[in-house]
Design an enzyme around this catalytic site. Structure first.
Site, short mmCIF file in Angstrom:
data_model
loop_
_atom_site.label_atom_id
_atom_site.label_comp_id
_atom_site.label_asym_id
_atom_site.label_seq_id
_atom_site.Cartn_x
_atom_site.Cartn_y
_atom_site.Cartn_z
N LYS B 84 0.84 -1.20 0.00
CA LYS B 84 0.00 0.00 0.00
C LYS B 84 0.87 1.25 0.00
O LYS B 84 1.88 1.29 0.73
CB LYS B 84 -0.89 -0.05 1.25
CG LYS B 84 -1.92 1.08 1.34
CD LYS B 84 -2.83 0.89 2.56
CE LYS B 84 -3.79 2.05 2.75
NZ LYS B 84 -4.66 1.89 3.92
N SER B 153 -9.73 2.24 2.72
CA SER B 153 -8.72 3.00 2.01
C SER B 153 -7.71 2.11 1.29
O SER B 153 -7.10 2.55 0.34
CB SER B 153 -7.97 3.90 3.00
OG SER B 153 -7.16 3.13 3.88
N SER B 177 -10.32 0.24 6.96
CA SER B 177 -9.55 0.30 5.72
C SER B 177 -9.05 -1.03 5.17
O SER B 177 -8.64 -1.10 4.02
CB SER B 177 -8.38 1.26 5.87
OG SER B 177 -8.83 2.60 5.84
#
Lengths: 447, 447
Positions: B84, B153, B177
């Protein structure tokens, strides 16, 4: 739910039966004015819906005018009512949803019709029934969405009441013929305890299973018609009995077929009733109920259907629907013993249900699988109705919820056999609790 | 669920991480061949999905070739992994989902990245994160339906794993997330207990709440990566521990926001687990939990976010999303006391949760509100995630259900703090029980 009041002319036809009866009795309006508004609505809306099999406006208006000049006959004086076209009417054709009886004029009214007339009701016309009030789809469309089914078999009665064409209409239920169309059309529906409403004079009656009921736009109207048909004194419900009901949730072995909106409905009921202090019991029906529904129900229904239509089978088999022809073929293999055993099994299950009702006042369960189906030719295998018909218990549909397409989703309240008034009373209370909840939390069910 | 294997080239990229590691170790294939198939998939599919923020095919292939010539480094030798883009990588740009750091090259890897490299993983590239891993929507689309959100997210990681671009990818969770994008993209997701996976070196870390997790296409892969990151010995799950877990259903105070398919999912779980002999307890969280979620969660998150982004607020406020600008404005009114009280309240709720976990091994609860929303700009108010992040407990998403649009509906398994392995084990068992049920009753959830 779609607001049907905007969909066609709305005058006195917007009122419920109790309101109409009161306004007529007080001289505030006349039966003629009310009937006239109902006919106007039918003229505009029925070409799209097809709720009515037979209606003669001139004749109906004449009935209304006569009643306006007659001293008060009874609780329904001047109130228009729709009669399902499987019930004989002496002054109107009765065709039983088949092509076998074109324009047939019975020699007399069934007891139901006669009783309603005696209470002063205006028989507005005959509402569409599916073939012999059986499960084969009929021509009526759902007033909330004419691409969808209104539910068999008392389809015209449910659609007519939902669409403000008539405040009251009667139905009969062998499987789910009252509660299902009530659920799909979004009206209050009531199927009585077995024999609570007298079915005398019904042609093609399946004697161990056919049950009468009716449709309305309020629970008080359901009670009013129940009182008329049983010769009881009518009193607005809910004034007595302040003790909180004991409630069971009964998902039945049909739960796997419940639609998403139905699962959510029962879940919301759990919350709502718990919030107001009701202790909810989850009722798992024991094995005998599954057994009864897997076989006994069909054994009884199909055998009695076979007997009831003996004449038609002999002379008109080719005019039967494919489904009914299949039933006849199947029924020929039945024996008396199959039938007797099925009756015994149903009786056994009823005795267990009596025990269950010692600890709860009513059961709540879905009225139908979910929103009205778009398949107009379908005959769904599963339902939340057959069991309760066979159990002889009173059932009430509450149009208290809506689904993802903003269409009605019905909640069914089931009470103990012969506790019809109490069941309607509890149904009213539950309906009020749900309405209060949605006032406080106006979250649509389909979120 | 839509079968994504048909949507683009499928070679070695179809395998799970454990399978890849085994095949590389045995010489059945090479890291180069696997990475090459992943890159091919990304080339074809990513223009429509947008899971990757940065990828350099030549550099990645070189890494793979080098590893193919290197002696076995660890459990992930040669296995490609997505990182990420809020985690620093020394050899790739790290932009934190904002325009403030174009092409920024950190001076070193975060601990997570360094540990993965040390275990032999090929860092395939950087996956898209929403702005600073916060709730403001980002650019990635859902691989099952590119008109829908993949969930914020850790959106690129979830979408990339779901679409067979990479077998493993990591994520971070402040609210939901990890679990939410896993639920919406239909992959297995795991958020560790607080600090179970070490977050050292994460820029902008919110120290009392940010938690690491990861995505995979099997629970064993989740466990493999957990073992790598915690320095534990990896063993296939489910071989031990034959005692049936004790399971609680926890609908939380967010239940009113659950979609129809989510209500049905939990209802089916009840049936499935009862059928296999699990005694289910319905867990009603007491008032302190509601209080914590109404205020303390935001007090902690927003204050720590304010501190973590001090530099950027000073110099780059105009580049923040409208949401983040609003937060900054709001946070300026906070005091130390608000924050300290919130931390205390969260601690109190955690101690109650420990008591709840004395009588159940895991809680089941939804992973998200329902299917992926079509609103790509929305920031839903409700979720089934914030609470568990603040409670520091391990969470697993199971992609075990589908909804009315045949899209994934996630079930979340929540275990006691620091019981991460046991929670993954029970999650595997529940997943298998649900799979068995759908084998026996292949009734789609959306019926």
């Amino acid at each position: 739910m779609v607001d049907l009041t905007n969909k066609g002319p709305l005058g006195f036809n917007k009122f419920n039966a109790v309101e109409m009866a009161t306004k007529i009795a007080s001289g505030e309006t006349t039966s003629e004015a009310i009937v006239s508004d109902c006919l106007e609505r039918i003229k505009v809306r029925d070409p799209d819906i097809g709720a009515w099999k037979y209606i003669d406006p001139a004749y109906v208006l004449e009935q209304a005018r006569t009643l306006d000049k007659t001293p008060h006959k009874g609780m329904l004086h001047g109130v228009p009512i729709g009669i399902k076209d499987n019930l004989d009417t002496v002054d109107m054709p009765t065709e039983y949803g088949t092509t076998i009886y074109p324009g047939f004029r019975p020699k007399k009214d069934t007891l139901t019709v006669a009783t309603l007339r005696a209470a002063g009701a205006v028989i507005l016309g005959k509402t569409v029934t599916s073939e012999f009030a059986g499960p084969y789809p009929g021509p009526t469309l759902n007033p909330h969405d004419t691409n969808r089914s209104p539910g068999v078999s008392s389809m015209g009665s449910a659609a007519g009441v939902a669409d403000y064409m008539v405040p009251l209409a009667n139905g009969t239920q062998t499987g789910g013929s009252v509660i299902r169309p009530a659920a799909l059309c979004g009206v209050y529906g009531y199927k009585g305890s077995f024999n609570h409403l007298d079915g005398s004079g019904i042609k093609h009656l399946k004697p161990s299973i056919d049950t009468l009921g009716h449709f309305a736009r309020s629970i008080d109207d359901l009670e009013l018609m129940r009182c008329v048909l049983t010769g009881s004194k009518f009193k607005t419900l809910g004034s007595e009995n302040k003790i909180k009901p004991r409630i069971g949730i009964c998902k039945t072995d049909q739960w796997h077929a419940a639609s998403l909106e139905t699962v959510k409905m029962i879940d919301i009921c759990h919350t709502v009733l718990t919030d107001v202090g009701v202790s909810i019991t989850e009722i798992d029906l024991p094995a005998p109920f599954t057994k009864v529904m897997e076989k006994a129900f069909d054994d009884i229904r199909l055998w009695e259907l076979f007997i009831a239509h003996e004449e038609e089978i002999k002379h008109h088999l080719h005019e039967f629907s494919p489904w009914l022809q299949g039933v006849v073929k199947h029924a020929e293999q039945y024996t008396d013993q199959t039938y007797t055993e099925a009756l015994e099994e149903a009786k056994g299950a009823r005795s267990i249900l009596r025990v269950i009702f010692e600890s709860v006042d009513v059961l709540i369960t879905p009225g139908a699988l979910g929103e009205a189906p778009t398949n107009l030719k379908g005959m769904p295998v599963n339902n939340f109705n057959n069991l309760w018909t066979l159990m002889y218990v009173p059932c009430v549909n509450l149009p208290a919820f809506t689904g993802p397409n903003n269409l009605p989703v019905g909640l069914q309240i089931v009470g103990p056999q012969d506790q019809d008034k109490r069941t309607l009373e509890v149904a009213l209370w539950v309906d009020q609790m749900i309405a209060k909840h949605f006032e406080a939390y106006p979250v649509p069910i389909y979120q």
